[in-house]
Design an enzyme around this catalytic site. Structure first.
Site, mmCIF file in Angstrom:
data_model
loop_
_atom_site.group_PDB
_atom_site.id
_atom_site.type_symbol
_atom_site.label_atom_id
_atom_site.label_comp_id
_atom_site.label_asym_id
_atom_site.label_seq_id
_atom_site.Cartn_x
_atom_site.Cartn_y
_atom_site.Cartn_z
ATOM 1 N N LYS A 22 0.833 -1.211 0.000
ATOM 2 C CA LYS A 22 0.000 0.000 0.000
ATOM 3 C C LYS A 22 0.869 1.264 0.000
ATOM 4 O O LYS A 22 0.613 2.204 -0.757
ATOM 5 C CB LYS A 22 -0.891 -0.010 1.256
ATOM 6 C CG LYS A 22 -1.498 1.337 1.588
ATOM 7 C CD LYS A 22 -2.136 1.384 2.969
ATOM 8 C CE LYS A 22 -1.202 1.532 4.122
ATOM 9 N NZ LYS A 22 -1.029 2.846 4.722
ATOM 10 N N ASN A 23 1.902 1.278 0.824
ATOM 11 C CA ASN A 23 2.696 2.504 0.974
ATOM 12 C C ASN A 23 3.621 2.769 -0.214
ATOM 13 O O ASN A 23 4.262 3.812 -0.276
ATOM 14 C CB ASN A 23 3.480 2.481 2.288
ATOM 15 C CG ASN A 23 2.548 2.691 3.471
ATOM 16 O OD1 ASN A 23 1.374 3.035 3.291
ATOM 17 N ND2 ASN A 23 3.047 2.479 4.679
ATOM 18 N N CYS A 117 -3.167 12.832 14.090
ATOM 19 C CA CYS A 117 -3.956 11.610 13.922
ATOM 20 C C CYS A 117 -3.716 10.692 15.095
ATOM 21 O O CYS A 117 -3.032 11.069 16.046
ATOM 22 C CB CYS A 117 -3.637 10.936 12.592
ATOM 23 S SG CYS A 117 -2.129 10.004 12.636
ATOM 24 N N ARG A 122 2.162 14.437 13.455
ATOM 25 C CA ARG A 122 2.442 14.236 12.035
ATOM 26 C C ARG A 122 2.312 15.487 11.160
ATOM 27 O O ARG A 122 1.486 15.544 10.244
ATOM 28 C CB ARG A 122 1.565 13.113 11.478
ATOM 29 C CG ARG A 122 1.755 11.835 12.245
ATOM 30 C CD ARG A 122 1.034 10.685 11.637
ATOM 31 N NE ARG A 122 1.648 10.222 10.412
ATOM 32 C CZ ARG A 122 1.113 9.290 9.636
ATOM 33 N NH1 ARG A 122 -0.038 8.753 9.946
ATOM 34 N NH2 ARG A 122 1.736 8.883 8.554
ATOM 35 N N ASP A 309 5.924 0.398 11.762
ATOM 36 C CA ASP A 309 4.689 -0.262 11.320
ATOM 37 C C ASP A 309 4.604 -1.723 11.764
ATOM 38 O O ASP A 309 3.584 -2.379 11.528
ATOM 39 C CB ASP A 309 4.560 -0.166 9.789
ATOM 40 C CG ASP A 309 4.242 1.248 9.337
ATOM 41 O OD1 ASP A 309 3.869 2.083 10.183
ATOM 42 O OD2 ASP A 309 4.379 1.526 8.126
ATOM 43 N N ARG A 401 -8.091 -0.538 5.483
ATOM 44 C CA ARG A 401 -7.352 0.483 4.743
ATOM 45 C C ARG A 401 -6.046 -0.054 4.175
ATOM 46 O O ARG A 401 -5.547 0.451 3.178
ATOM 47 C CB ARG A 401 -7.025 1.667 5.660
ATOM 48 C CG ARG A 401 -8.267 2.372 6.144
ATOM 49 C CD ARG A 401 -7.902 3.580 6.929
ATOM 50 N NE ARG A 401 -7.008 4.411 6.147
ATOM 51 C CZ ARG A 401 -6.266 5.366 6.643
ATOM 52 N NH1 ARG A 401 -6.302 5.635 7.915
ATOM 53 N NH2 ARG A 401 -5.477 6.078 5.861
HETATM 54 N N1 EPU Z 1 7.585 14.471 10.476
HETATM 55 C C1 EPU Z 1 7.716 15.805 10.783
HETATM 56 N N2 EPU Z 1 7.539 16.706 9.755
HETATM 57 C C2 EPU Z 1 7.286 16.334 8.485
HETATM 58 C C3 EPU Z 1 7.158 14.960 8.188
HETATM 59 C C4 EPU Z 1 7.328 14.048 9.211
HETATM 60 O O1 EPU Z 1 7.940 16.164 11.931
HETATM 61 O O2 EPU Z 1 7.155 17.201 7.619
HETATM 62 C C5 EPU Z 1 7.751 13.474 11.546
HETATM 63 C C6 EPU Z 1 6.470 12.665 11.803
HETATM 64 O O3 EPU Z 1 5.578 13.351 12.661
HETATM 65 C C7 EPU Z 1 7.020 11.392 12.395
HETATM 66 C C8 EPU Z 1 8.344 11.219 11.632
HETATM 67 O O4 EPU Z 1 8.682 12.504 11.127
HETATM 68 O O5 EPU Z 1 7.282 11.556 13.745
HETATM 69 C C9 EPU Z 1 8.310 10.236 10.486
HETATM 70 O O6 EPU Z 1 7.193 10.524 9.671
HETATM 71 P P1 EPU Z 1 7.140 10.174 8.123
HETATM 72 O O7 EPU Z 1 6.953 11.423 7.369
HETATM 73 O O8 EPU Z 1 8.287 9.295 7.746
HETATM 74 O O9 EPU Z 1 5.802 9.317 8.049
HETATM 75 P P2 EPU Z 1 4.784 9.336 6.852
HETATM 76 O O10 EPU Z 1 5.533 9.524 5.605
HETATM 77 O O11 EPU Z 1 3.664 10.249 7.168
HETATM 78 C C10 EPU Z 1 4.913 6.814 6.245
HETATM 79 C C11 EPU Z 1 3.944 5.671 6.161
HETATM 80 C C12 EPU Z 1 3.536 5.263 7.559
HETATM 81 C C13 EPU Z 1 4.795 4.867 8.327
HETATM 82 C C14 EPU Z 1 5.800 6.025 8.329
HETATM 83 C C15 EPU Z 1 7.124 5.672 8.972
HETATM 84 C C16 EPU Z 1 2.855 6.037 4.063
HETATM 85 C C17 EPU Z 1 1.621 6.391 3.325
HETATM 86 N N3 EPU Z 1 2.783 6.078 5.391
HETATM 87 O O12 EPU Z 1 4.220 7.857 6.908
HETATM 88 O O13 EPU Z 1 2.698 4.130 7.419
HETATM 89 O O14 EPU Z 1 4.470 4.541 9.656
HETATM 90 O O15 EPU Z 1 6.070 6.428 6.978
HETATM 91 O O16 EPU Z 1 7.701 4.585 8.357
HETATM 92 O O17 EPU Z 1 3.854 5.677 3.458
HETATM 93 C C18 EPU Z 1 1.005 2.642 8.043
HETATM 94 O O18 EPU Z 1 1.132 2.106 6.930
HETATM 95 O O19 EPU Z 1 0.328 2.125 8.977
HETATM 96 C C19 EPU Z 1 1.669 3.906 8.298
HETATM 97 C C20 EPU Z 1 1.350 4.723 9.301
#
Ligand code: EPU
Length: 440
Positions: A22-23, A117, A122, A309, A401
């Site tokens: 999915k990701n 969330c 996030r 995850d 999801r």
């Molecule tokens: N963060 C910031 N600022 C930003 C972006 C991120 O502070 O601009 C922080 C976040 O709050 C968090 C950390 O950095 O504490 C890492 O967040 P990241 O951006 O890597 O997470 P994401 O891209 O929103 C994706 C996956 C998540 C997975 C995380 C970490 C997708 C669609 N989602 O989220 O997947 O947990 O990377 O590996 O790719 C799931 O599939 O259940 C899921 C939550």
């Protein structure tokens, strides 16, 4: 809202096939917006988030044909809208992934700012700072991010140092940079397999991306991108969840169509606690649990370390291991929501900030439970599989999801699990209710 009814105590045995990630599928679908030509994606998982992403692309003006259930042919030749509205972003945060492609190809984009969330605050500040580094003007107005390329034209390549590793941030900016003028360098980029998969698709479309899978990615901007065909990688988290299911039920599973190299840290940790994992061939694992499990500590970190995850599923497993395991969550600040549900089943877990201590083994007993997010739901399912008696898990729309037909896959390998459909509307896309946490 649908529920799962699980009667625990059956050892799983047989073969299970892993779906596409999915990701990886979500950013690859967004990448189709970068081209006026058709992008064909194969091996998309049949899960709710993919349906939501498709709806978003169609709302923007793209046409999406589905010659087969898991194949989408996406044509973004006539994009009319440059906006991801609040209703969609709050249902699925990954909708922010359209920001980079829209801004890059059309010089403008408006995306509702996702709120906090169930697993943390996030923010997307790192995405936005990076877009500014590429010359975009970024404003926040009425809860929306409004971004414009310089003079409504092209972004300009630049050097970006991410303060923190961000997966969707890296993806969003990598996509934006493909059509920017000049060269962009991303430092401290995420190294997840999903980043490499997206880069592969972009390169097939004619982009020049080098270094994906390392912390330094270089993107040389091109004039335009073309068509491509791409097969999405197997879901490493679904793979890890089924390894945990085999282990927690003391079962014996053959897990096929997976990519073990993408979850080396997970396989390594499961082996340390006593799970037998044999690589039958490069895409098939045989998992059994011949001896008692021993508790081992774990810390979640960006790839290639142990993924956040898989933290909830690992916690469920540790309730059945001998000794005390300390689980440290370093990626998200509030990702222990499943712990209190596991405690209601009899698990001995104490939480101290970002650390959870699990003492086992504890016999679990079935209970009514509420799923709080996607991976938390998976951990409750795992606990239900080993608990004595009946477990009812409410709000399984979370699991829908990201896990394709998990109850059917589990039933095929011997689990006693069924879906209780609550109403006709259960099969429609989930709409968050007032007061309910926004989605992951
Ligand atoms: N963060 C910031 N600022 C930003 C972006 C991120 O502070 O601009 C922080 C976040 O709050 C968090 C950390 O950095 O504490 C890492 O967040 P990241 O951006 O890597 O997470 P994401 O891209 O929103 C994706 C996956 C998540 C997975 C995380 C970490 C997708 C669609 N989602 O989220 O997947 O947990 O990377 O590996 O790719 C799931 O599939 O259940 C899921 C939550």
């Amino acid at each position: 809202m649908d529920k799962f009814r699980i009667t625990g105590g059956r050892a799983l045995s047989g073969r299970v096939s892993i779906s596409g990630a999915k990701n990886s599928a979500l950013p690859c679908m967004a990448a189709a917006l970068l081209s006026a030509e058709t992008v064909t994606l194969h091996n998309l998982p049949y899960v709710r988030d993919i349906i939501t992403q498709r709806r978003l692309l169609e709302d923007l003006g793209a046409t999406v044909l589905t010659p087969e259930l898991r194949t989408h042919k996406i044509s973004a030749s006539h994009i009319e809208l440059f906006e991801a509205p609040y209703e969609l972003v709050r249902t699925m945060r990954a909708s922010v992934l359209v920001l980079g492609p829209l801004l890059s190809r059309f010089g403008k984009a408006k995306v509702s700012l996702p709120g906090g969330c169930a697993i943390g605050t996030r923010p997307i500040d790192l995405h936005l700072v990076a877009f500014e580094k590429l010359g975009a003007e970024v404003k926040l107005e009425g809860g929306n991010v409004i971004a414009r390329a310089p003079n409504g034209g092209r972004l300009v390549g630049g050097e970006i140092q991410f303060d923190k590793v961000t997966v969707t941030g890296t993806e969003n900016v990598m996509m934006a940079a493909t059509l920017a003028r000049g060269v962009t360098v991303l430092q401290n980029a995420a190294c997840e397999p999903e980043i490499t998969d997206l880069a592969e698709l972009l390169n097939k479309m004619g982009a020049r991306v080098r270094g994906a899978g390392t912390s330094r990615i270089e993107i040389e901007g091109v004039e335009e991108l073309g068509s491509a065909q791409h097969t999405i990688i197997p879901d490493r988290i679904e793979t890890g969840t089924f390894i945990a299911a085999a282990a927690i039920t003391q079962g014996d599973l053959e897990i096929k169509d997976c990519q073990p190299l993408h979850l080396a840290a997970v396989i390594d940790k499961f082996r340390q606690v006593g799970v037998s994992i044999e690589e039958i061939n490069p895409s098939t694992l045989r998992v059994s649990c011949p001896k008692k499990l021993t508790a081992k500590d774990v810390t979640t970190q960006p790839h290639p370390q142990f993924p956040t995850d898989m933290q909830a599923q690992y916690m469920a497993l540790m309730t059945q291991a001998e000794g005390k395991a300390v689980i440290e969550e370093t990626v998200f600040e509030n990702r222990f929501m499943h712990a209190s549900e596991l405690q209601r089943m009899g698990a001995r877990i104490s939480i101290d900030g970002r650390h959870a201590s699990v003492t086992g083994p504890t016999p679990l007993t079935g209970a009514p439970l509420i799923a709080s997010d996607l991976r938390a739901s998976a951990s409750l399912v795992l606990a239900g599989l080993v608990a004595k008696g009946e477990t009812i898990i409410d709000r399984v729309y979370h699991i829908d999801r990201g896990y394709e037909k998990i109850e059917a896959k589990l039933r095929n390998v011997g689990a006693d699990i069924e879906r209780i459909r609550e109403s006709v509307t259960a099969s429609l896309p989930h709409v968050p209710q007032p007061g309910m946490a926004a989605e992951v």
